[in-house]
Motif scaffolding. Sequence first.
Motif, mmCIF file in Angstrom:
data_model
loop_
_atom_site.group_PDB
_atom_site.id
_atom_site.type_symbol
_atom_site.label_atom_id
_atom_site.label_comp_id
_atom_site.label_asym_id
_atom_site.label_seq_id
_atom_site.Cartn_x
_atom_site.Cartn_y
_atom_site.Cartn_z
ATOM 1 N N PHE A 54 4.504 -4.220 4.898
ATOM 2 C CA PHE A 54 5.174 -3.686 6.263
ATOM 3 C C PHE A 54 6.361 -4.326 6.449
ATOM 4 O O PHE A 54 7.500 -3.831 7.206
ATOM 5 N N LEU A 55 6.728 -5.511 5.557
ATOM 6 C CA LEU A 55 7.992 -6.076 5.824
ATOM 7 C C LEU A 55 8.885 -5.799 4.745
ATOM 8 O O LEU A 55 8.537 -5.987 3.478
ATOM 9 N N GLY A 56 10.063 -5.212 5.025
ATOM 10 C CA GLY A 56 10.993 -4.855 4.085
ATOM 11 C C GLY A 56 11.467 -6.065 3.111
ATOM 12 O O GLY A 56 11.870 -5.860 2.176
ATOM 13 N N ASP A 57 11.568 -7.382 3.795
ATOM 14 C CA ASP A 57 11.960 -8.277 3.187
ATOM 15 C C ASP A 57 10.930 -9.357 2.601
ATOM 16 O O ASP A 57 11.202 -10.479 2.257
ATOM 17 N N SER A 58 9.828 -8.958 2.521
ATOM 18 C CA SER A 58 8.598 -9.586 2.015
ATOM 19 C C SER A 58 8.703 -9.677 0.553
ATOM 20 O O SER A 58 9.357 -8.791 0.042
ATOM 21 N N SER A 59 8.252 -10.623 -0.094
ATOM 22 C CA SER A 59 8.314 -10.642 -1.808
ATOM 23 C C SER A 59 7.432 -9.541 -2.403
ATOM 24 O O SER A 59 7.876 -8.848 -3.128
ATOM 25 N N ALA A 60 6.469 -8.991 -1.708
ATOM 26 C CA ALA A 60 5.607 -7.785 -1.999
ATOM 27 C C ALA A 60 6.528 -6.681 -2.005
ATOM 28 O O ALA A 60 6.410 -5.788 -2.944
ATOM 29 N N SER A 61 7.271 -6.372 -0.978
ATOM 30 C CA SER A 61 8.217 -5.310 -0.970
ATOM 31 C C SER A 61 9.505 -5.327 -1.750
ATOM 32 O O SER A 61 9.858 -4.402 -2.521
ATOM 33 N N LYS A 62 9.844 -6.590 -1.924
ATOM 34 C CA LYS A 62 11.285 -6.774 -2.768
ATOM 35 C C LYS A 62 10.750 -6.577 -4.413
ATOM 36 O O LYS A 62 11.644 -6.092 -5.008
ATOM 37 N N TYR A 63 9.742 -7.278 -4.678
ATOM 38 C CA TYR A 63 9.442 -7.089 -6.125
ATOM 39 C C TYR A 63 8.690 -5.954 -6.392
ATOM 40 O O TYR A 63 8.841 -5.181 -7.516
ATOM 41 N N GLY A 64 8.150 -5.122 -5.281
ATOM 42 C CA GLY A 64 7.418 -3.836 -5.501
ATOM 43 C C GLY A 64 5.988 -3.812 -5.826
ATOM 44 O O GLY A 64 5.472 -2.728 -5.593
ATOM 45 N N TYR A 65 5.440 -5.065 -5.741
ATOM 46 C CA TYR A 65 3.890 -5.153 -6.096
ATOM 47 C C TYR A 65 3.197 -4.781 -4.931
ATOM 48 O O TYR A 65 1.768 -4.322 -5.176
ATOM 49 N N ALA A 66 3.566 -4.913 -3.670
ATOM 50 C CA ALA A 66 2.801 -4.106 -2.468
ATOM 51 C C ALA A 66 2.378 -2.823 -2.735
ATOM 52 O O ALA A 66 1.134 -2.611 -2.223
ATOM 53 N N LYS A 67 2.874 -2.131 -3.495
ATOM 54 C CA LYS A 67 2.358 -0.593 -3.856
ATOM 55 C C LYS A 67 1.245 -0.409 -4.716
ATOM 56 O O LYS A 67 0.753 0.677 -4.915
ATOM 57 N N VAL A 68 1.002 -1.434 -5.505
ATOM 58 C CA VAL A 68 -0.138 -1.399 -6.346
ATOM 59 C C VAL A 68 -1.375 -2.133 -5.812
ATOM 60 O O VAL A 68 -2.433 -2.215 -6.319
ATOM 61 N N ILE A 69 -1.138 -2.916 -4.637
ATOM 62 C CA ILE A 69 -2.256 -3.504 -3.795
ATOM 63 C C ILE A 69 -2.502 -2.556 -2.753
ATOM 64 O O ILE A 69 -3.996 -2.445 -2.435
ATOM 65 N N PHE A 70 -1.754 -2.059 -1.790
ATOM 66 C CA PHE A 70 -1.925 -1.354 -0.674
ATOM 67 C C PHE A 70 -1.550 0.137 -0.884
ATOM 68 O O PHE A 70 -0.571 0.459 -1.292
ATOM 69 N N GLU A 71 -2.342 0.860 -0.791
ATOM 70 C CA GLU A 71 -2.436 2.269 -1.246
ATOM 71 C C GLU A 71 -2.234 3.465 0.011
ATOM 72 O O GLU A 71 -2.541 2.860 1.066
ATOM 73 N N PRO A 72 -1.350 4.548 -0.175
ATOM 74 C CA PRO A 72 -1.436 5.450 0.990
ATOM 75 C C PRO A 72 -2.424 6.525 1.005
ATOM 76 O O PRO A 72 -3.223 6.531 -0.021
ATOM 77 N N LEU A 73 -2.320 7.572 1.785
ATOM 78 C CA LEU A 73 -3.305 8.418 1.963
ATOM 79 C C LEU A 73 -3.007 9.387 0.902
ATOM 80 O O LEU A 73 -3.831 9.980 0.443
ATOM 81 N N ALA A 74 -1.614 9.804 0.731
ATOM 82 C CA ALA A 74 -1.450 10.759 -0.363
ATOM 83 C C ALA A 74 0.068 10.203 -0.845
ATOM 84 O O ALA A 74 0.926 9.603 -0.457
ATOM 85 N N LEU A 75 0.430 10.929 -2.053
ATOM 86 C CA LEU A 75 1.547 10.890 -2.555
ATOM 87 C C LEU A 75 2.366 12.052 -2.484
ATOM 88 O O LEU A 75 1.757 13.180 -3.075
ATOM 89 N N VAL A 76 3.486 11.988 -2.216
ATOM 90 C CA VAL A 76 4.563 13.374 -2.115
ATOM 91 C C VAL A 76 5.542 12.856 -3.234
ATOM 92 O O VAL A 76 6.341 12.006 -3.138
ATOM 93 N N ASN A 77 5.582 13.999 -4.172
ATOM 94 C CA ASN A 77 6.210 13.845 -5.336
ATOM 95 C C ASN A 77 7.924 14.169 -5.052
ATOM 96 O O ASN A 77 8.142 15.420 -4.486
ATOM 97 N N PRO A 78 8.693 13.227 -5.096
ATOM 98 C CA PRO A 78 10.184 13.243 -4.473
ATOM 99 C C PRO A 78 10.877 14.263 -5.653
ATOM 100 O O PRO A 78 11.749 14.327 -5.496
ATOM 101 N N THR A 79 10.353 14.505 -6.842
ATOM 102 C CA THR A 79 10.940 15.386 -8.143
ATOM 103 C C THR A 79 9.877 16.407 -8.604
ATOM 104 O O THR A 79 8.746 16.609 -7.826
#
Length: 551
Positions: A54-79
Amino acid sequence: MKLRKSLIAVGAILTLGAATLAGCSTSTDPGTTGAALTIAKPDGAITTESHNPFLGDSSASKYGYAKVIFEPLALVNPTGDLGTTPWLAQSVQWNDDYSQLTVVPRAGVKWSDGEDFTADDIAFTFGMLQSGKLTDGGALGVTDVTVDGDTVVITFGGSKYTAQARVLHTAIVPKHIWENIDDPNTDPLTGEGLAVGTGPYVLDSWTTESVTLTANPDYWGGELAVPELHYVSYGDNAALTTALSSGEADWAQAFIPQIKDSFLAADEDNHFLAAPTLGAGTVFMNLQTKPFDNVALRQALAWTIDRDAYVDIAREGASSAIWSATGLSELLDDEILPEYKDENYSVDVDKARQILTDAGYTWKDDQLIDPDGEAVSFSISVPAGWSDWNTEQALIAEELKEALGIEVKVDQPDWGGWDAARQEGTFQAIIHWLEDTGNAYGLYTSTMDPKWIVDGKAQYDFGRFDEPEVTQALNDYANASDDGSRQAALAVIQKAFVDNVPAIPLGSHPLLGEFNTRNYVGWPSEDDLYASADPTQPAVVQILTKLKPAN
């Protein structure tokens, strides 16, 4: 409208069973075979460890690895089809006015520490937003959360028609761990056993040089072809390009200058995908301070900045220019009101100078002087190493110096300094992206909606535009139950944007992805845009379940 088609998909309660996902991946033992993937970013050193999603300046957010650990309810395709795929949810269903979401959690999911994932975890996560324990940076406005057996009902203070992705992409965290965290807004989650998620990968090691994650052996989506992920941050785009071309890095989201020669030609297995979206690279100006507190200057800049140069030089063709005075791209032509259909900017220096003269500006020794007798100058800020926008900074500085006599300082701080300034409003001008809602609302909420400013920090509306009539119209658009009401609100919003020039969109902003197929296939492509190829997006988990060995 494409968005409405995606809403139908949500309303139909699409489902994606674990067996289906397993069929898209391989049965390779993730612990013994397969090559690791190195996912790279060009953001410089990331020196402080924090796994808090939930922290935009966490290393998990900056690197992006938060998204492969913590998942969402659904995925909305932006394309692609802009559709919605339930993920941690077995089904998601909105009510008629999009003020309430009913969620059935996916059965058989476990947290990476072995505990069962349940409806209570979903309710707890959104309950933190409702209670205020977790800052509502996404302005979701949760008012009630109830659990009835295996069903969770989340109620919002207004329609989430334009914010479905923001709701559905909320990272779900385990109640049994987070209920013991005193402040989820600050806790780095670095204690033993705290970085627990439902995702396909689990944290293995963290250093200031790289972060390693290994495949979750009990992942609900089936066994994974890729056994290990390495996240690395390079100093800038040039270093990242070298790493990608040499095979040192496998996957990235970055603008690469001369990409055909510098990346694609290096290996026939190298690939690049620019997935179209409705966002735009945009100049945000701080409307609260000189020189941008004067609308005449903003109008003059809109008639001077060359959007074609942005596309052809800065973006090397990976964009399309936005000249409409409404700020909308051609993809949203159906939302440009009739009175503005032919109202387009161009590079017209004479017109720009006349606007300034009429507003009391003068020139002395070819330098623009404002009505207070002060020379006009400002800085425009973009993180160092963002080569496309760094080029645009130089172009804007040259254009405004030559045409209007404005001294523009090119500011290229590190990401952290830039991020702090954009949030706190201490910048003069920046180039930034927009919230993508699938319709005109994305541009207008990003540039004119004070809802994004929470506790003095802005997530959008960086210039801090705040007009009650416009705010109300934005709310009306978002909550409208029919097209007529939405059009009435749009008339107020669009006029305000045209008249006030709170920001200057330059060109469309696709999601970029560079990757190679040496070891794995199944990546998104122009023919199969099930997701963008950007590893920083929530659909990174979907891509990782679809990858399979190349041989």
